[in-house]
Motif scaffolding. Structure first.
Motif, PDB file in Angstrom:
ATOM      1  N   LYS A 380       0.829  -1.223   0.000  1.00  0.00           N
ATOM      2  CA  LYS A 380       0.000   0.000   0.000  1.00  0.00           C
ATOM      3  C   LYS A 380       0.860   1.268   0.000  1.00  0.00           C
ATOM      4  O   LYS A 380       0.641   2.182  -0.805  1.00  0.00           O
ATOM      5  CB  LYS A 380      -0.917  -0.021   1.220  1.00  0.00           C
ATOM      6  N   ARG A 381       1.826   1.333   0.891  1.00  0.00           N
ATOM      7  CA  ARG A 381       2.645   2.539   1.043  1.00  0.00           C
ATOM      8  C   ARG A 381       3.448   2.831  -0.216  1.00  0.00           C
ATOM      9  O   ARG A 381       3.462   3.960  -0.726  1.00  0.00           O
ATOM     10  CB  ARG A 381       3.584   2.358   2.238  1.00  0.00           C
ATOM     11  N   GLN A 382       4.125   1.802  -0.743  1.00  0.00           N
ATOM     12  CA  GLN A 382       4.965   1.993  -1.931  1.00  0.00           C
ATOM     13  C   GLN A 382       4.129   2.352  -3.158  1.00  0.00           C
ATOM     14  O   GLN A 382       4.515   3.208  -3.961  1.00  0.00           O
ATOM     15  CB  GLN A 382       5.784   0.729  -2.196  1.00  0.00           C
ATOM     16  N   ALA A 383       2.966   1.682  -3.291  1.00  0.00           N
ATOM     17  CA  ALA A 383       2.077   1.986  -4.434  1.00  0.00           C
ATOM     18  C   ALA A 383       1.591   3.427  -4.358  1.00  0.00           C
ATOM     19  O   ALA A 383       1.536   4.142  -5.385  1.00  0.00           O
ATOM     20  CB  ALA A 383       0.902   1.021  -4.435  1.00  0.00           C
ATOM     21  N   GLY A 384       1.258   3.887  -3.150  1.00  0.00           N
ATOM     22  CA  GLY A 384       0.805   5.286  -2.983  1.00  0.00           C
ATOM     23  C   GLY A 384       1.881   6.280  -3.369  1.00  0.00           C
ATOM     24  O   GLY A 384       1.589   7.319  -3.992  1.00  0.00           O
ATOM     25  N   GLN A 385       3.124   5.959  -3.026  1.00  0.00           N
ATOM     26  CA  GLN A 385       4.226   6.853  -3.387  1.00  0.00           C
ATOM     27  C   GLN A 385       4.404   6.945  -4.893  1.00  0.00           C
ATOM     28  O   GLN A 385       4.667   8.025  -5.438  1.00  0.00           O
ATOM     29  CB  GLN A 385       5.517   6.352  -2.740  1.00  0.00           C
ATOM     30  N   TRP A 386       4.244   5.795  -5.558  1.00  0.00           N
ATOM     31  CA  TRP A 386       4.362   5.787  -7.025  1.00  0.00           C
ATOM     32  C   TRP A 386       3.255   6.622  -7.666  1.00  0.00           C
ATOM     33  O   TRP A 386       3.506   7.409  -8.595  1.00  0.00           O
ATOM     34  CB  TRP A 386       4.295   4.351  -7.556  1.00  0.00           C
ATOM     35  N   ILE A 387       2.036   6.473  -7.193  1.00  0.00           N
ATOM     36  CA  ILE A 387       0.906   7.233  -7.765  1.00  0.00           C
ATOM     37  C   ILE A 387       1.133   8.729  -7.576  1.00  0.00           C
ATOM     38  O   ILE A 387       0.948   9.537  -8.509  1.00  0.00           O
ATOM     39  CB  ILE A 387      -0.425   6.787  -7.107  1.00  0.00           C
ATOM     40  N   THR A 388       1.570   9.127  -6.385  1.00  0.00           N
ATOM     41  CA  THR A 388       1.856  10.538  -6.099  1.00  0.00           C
ATOM     42  C   THR A 388       2.951  11.058  -7.029  1.00  0.00           C
ATOM     43  O   THR A 388       2.859  12.164  -7.578  1.00  0.00           O
ATOM     44  CB  THR A 388       2.286  10.704  -4.628  1.00  0.00           C
ATOM     45  N   HIS A 389       3.988  10.232  -7.216  1.00  0.00           N
ATOM     46  CA  HIS A 389       5.103  10.634  -8.074  1.00  0.00           C
ATOM     47  C   HIS A 389       4.638  10.871  -9.518  1.00  0.00           C
ATOM     48  O   HIS A 389       5.023  11.861 -10.145  1.00  0.00           O
ATOM     49  CB  HIS A 389       6.181   9.556  -8.036  1.00  0.00           C
ATOM     50  N   ILE A 390       3.832   9.927 -10.026  1.00  0.00           N
ATOM     51  CA  ILE A 390       3.383  10.041 -11.431  1.00  0.00           C
ATOM     52  C   ILE A 390       2.495  11.277 -11.611  1.00  0.00           C
ATOM     53  O   ILE A 390       2.633  12.035 -12.573  1.00  0.00           O
ATOM     54  CB  ILE A 390       2.621   8.762 -11.852  1.00  0.00           C
ATOM     55  N   LYS A 391       1.584  11.512 -10.684  1.00  0.00           N
ATOM     56  CA  LYS A 391       0.668  12.667 -10.783  1.00  0.00           C
ATOM     57  C   LYS A 391       1.430  13.977 -10.647  1.00  0.00           C
ATOM     58  O   LYS A 391       1.150  14.959 -11.353  1.00  0.00           O
ATOM     59  CB  LYS A 391      -0.408  12.559  -9.722  1.00  0.00           C
ATOM     60  N   THR A 392       2.422  14.019  -9.749  1.00  0.00           N
ATOM     61  CA  THR A 392       3.234  15.220  -9.571  1.00  0.00           C
ATOM     62  C   THR A 392       4.039  15.495 -10.832  1.00  0.00           C
ATOM     63  O   THR A 392       4.167  16.633 -11.308  1.00  0.00           O
ATOM     64  CB  THR A 392       4.201  15.044  -8.380  1.00  0.00           C
ATOM     65  N   GLU A 393       4.566  14.421 -11.400  1.00  0.00           N
ATOM     66  CA  GLU A 393       5.352  14.543 -12.617  1.00  0.00           C
ATOM     67  C   GLU A 393       4.496  15.062 -13.764  1.00  0.00           C
ATOM     68  O   GLU A 393       4.921  15.918 -14.546  1.00  0.00           O
ATOM     69  CB  GLU A 393       5.927  13.151 -12.975  1.00  0.00           C
ATOM     70  N   GLY A 394       3.231  14.606 -13.827  1.00  0.00           N
ATOM     71  CA  GLY A 394       2.309  15.040 -14.874  1.00  0.00           C
ATOM     72  C   GLY A 394       1.931  16.505 -14.716  1.00  0.00           C
ATOM     73  O   GLY A 394       1.845  17.261 -15.685  1.00  0.00           O
ATOM     74  N   ALA A 395       1.720  16.934 -13.467  1.00  0.00           N
ATOM     75  CA  ALA A 395       1.349  18.341 -13.223  1.00  0.00           C
ATOM     76  C   ALA A 395       2.521  19.262 -13.569  1.00  0.00           C
ATOM     77  O   ALA A 395       2.315  20.349 -14.098  1.00  0.00           O
ATOM     78  CB  ALA A 395       0.957  18.505 -11.749  1.00  0.00           C
TER      79      ALA A 395
END
Length: 395
Positions: A380-395
């Motif tokens: 859960k924790r690692q997957a959440g970090q990846w999702i945050t990273h991808i969305k931040t990168e997109g913004a």
């Protein structure tokens, strides 16, 4: 019973000196003839003549005791142990024979009781004999140990077999085996290890002692010694069965030596002593994996996966291809792992798949895979970090 025939022959040698002066001339002559028949193994005729002589000597205590003793040897030599016991007890009851003769009969009685077997009576007769004997032999102590071992009275048996071993001029394998078995029964593994160390030294060609010594060391949590002994056994060609070889492999893995474990498995598979089964190929692949030998791990885990079609194997392969950064292979194998099922933590497969999708530029698909990994506590924790990273990168 050959030992009683031997004892009887000894009795014949002593006959003229020990008995002639104390028996009537008539009894002596008849008994001499009976002894000659027994010396020729003509026990049936000897017993017949004893039956004829018995009524004539009943009133003479010494002669009666001598006849009963002779009955005892005749019955024992023809394996009629219960009749022999009865005859010897009759002779002893008179208390008419010389002390040394009575002492020998008590030992004979203990042997006869053991032959029936009646171990309690054997123990009683043996203790009566032991109490009156000045210098018991090594064999007699071993006999006593056998009696008490049969009665499961190991606290009495163990000191006797140790005494027998200490008195013997050369090591007797069956005595060491008896001592070892009793120490196992009492779970005295530290003592058992000492005995096995001696057995390995005395009989180095006996492969079972090497394996037993390794097993005892392992029980005592002396894992390095256990491995060292098993290594020596392997070098001498004593580990022939797959079970023994896999025990050695597992010892290496336990000690954190996966490379050697893998090399042994590989060599023994080539020799045909370890089967190339899916289970064994999986262990081999995992050993290579632990040894950081990626190419070998891939080879053997792929072979195992072809046989077993297990989700965990596809996941192992996906992890290895992640290290090699072959992302399309990671996606393929993660999908195979999820399709095969049986994963303890499916989130791991979704996490690897998400990472591979991200690396191939499929960010939305990666977020979808990471979102599935969010459902599992371990990822859960690692997957959440990846999702945050991808969305931040997109913004």
């Amino acid at each position: 019973m050959n030992m009683f025939r031997a004892l009887f022959l000894l009795l014949l040698l002593l006959w003229g000196q020990a008995y002639a002066a104390t028996l009537s001339e008539r009894t002596y002559k008849r008994l001499t003839a009976i002894h000659e028949l027994m010396g020729e193994n003509k026990y049936k005729e000897a017993l017949k003549r004893l039956d004829a002589l018995l009524p004539r000597v009943r009133k003479h205590k010494y002669e009666y005791a001598t006849i009963m003793q002779t009955y005892g040897f005749a019955y024992a030599a023809t394996d009629k142990y219960k009749q022999a016991i009865k005859a010897f007890n009759e002779a002893l009851k008179t208390e008419a024979l010389p002390d040394q003769v009575q002492l020998s009969m008590r030992y004979n009685l203990a042997q006869l009781y053991a032959a029936i077997p009646d171990w309690k009576s054997a123990a009683k007769a043996y203790e009566q004999w032991l109490a009156a004997t000045e210098k018991p032999s090594a064999d007699s102590y071993a006999f006593g140990a056998t009696i008490y071992a049969q009665l499961k009275q190991y606290d009495k048996a163990i000191p006797k077999i140790r005494k027998a071993i200490s008195l013997s001029s050369k090591p007797r394998e069956n005595w060491y085996q008896l001592l070892l078995s009793m120490l196992y029964q009492k779970k005295q593994y530290a003592e058992a290890a000492k005995v096995l160390e001696s057995m390995v030294a005395f009989w180095p060609g006996k492969k079972q002692y090497w394996k037993q010594l390794s097993g005892v060391y392992f029980t005592l949590k002396k894992n390095r010694r256990a491995l060292a002994v098993l290594e020596l056994a392997h070098k001498q060609g004593f580990l022939e069965k797959e079970r023994d070889l896999m025990n050695l492999v597992n010892m290496y893995l336990l000690q954190g030596i996966p490379y050697k474990a893998a090399k042994i498995m590989e060599r023994e598979m080539q020799a045909g002593r370890i089967e190339r089964s899916g289970k064994n190929l999986q262990k081999l692949g995992e050993a290579w994996m632990r040894a950081k030998e990626t190419d070998e791990a891939l080879r053997d885990l792929q072979a195992a996966a072809q046989v077993q079609k297990k989700g965990v194997l596809f996941l192992r392969l996906a992890q290895l291809y992640t290290d090699k950064e072959e992302w399309n292979k990671v996606i393929e194998l993660a999908n195979k792992a999820l399709a095969a099922g049986g994963l303890k933590n499916p989130g791991g497969a979704y996490l690897l798949k998400g990472m591979a999708l991200y690396e191939t530029g499929k960010k939305q698909s990666a977020i979808a895979s990471f979102s599935k990994a969010l459902k599992y506590p371990k990822t859960k924790r690692q997957a959440g970090q990846w999702i945050t990273h991808i969305k931040t990168e997109g913004a």
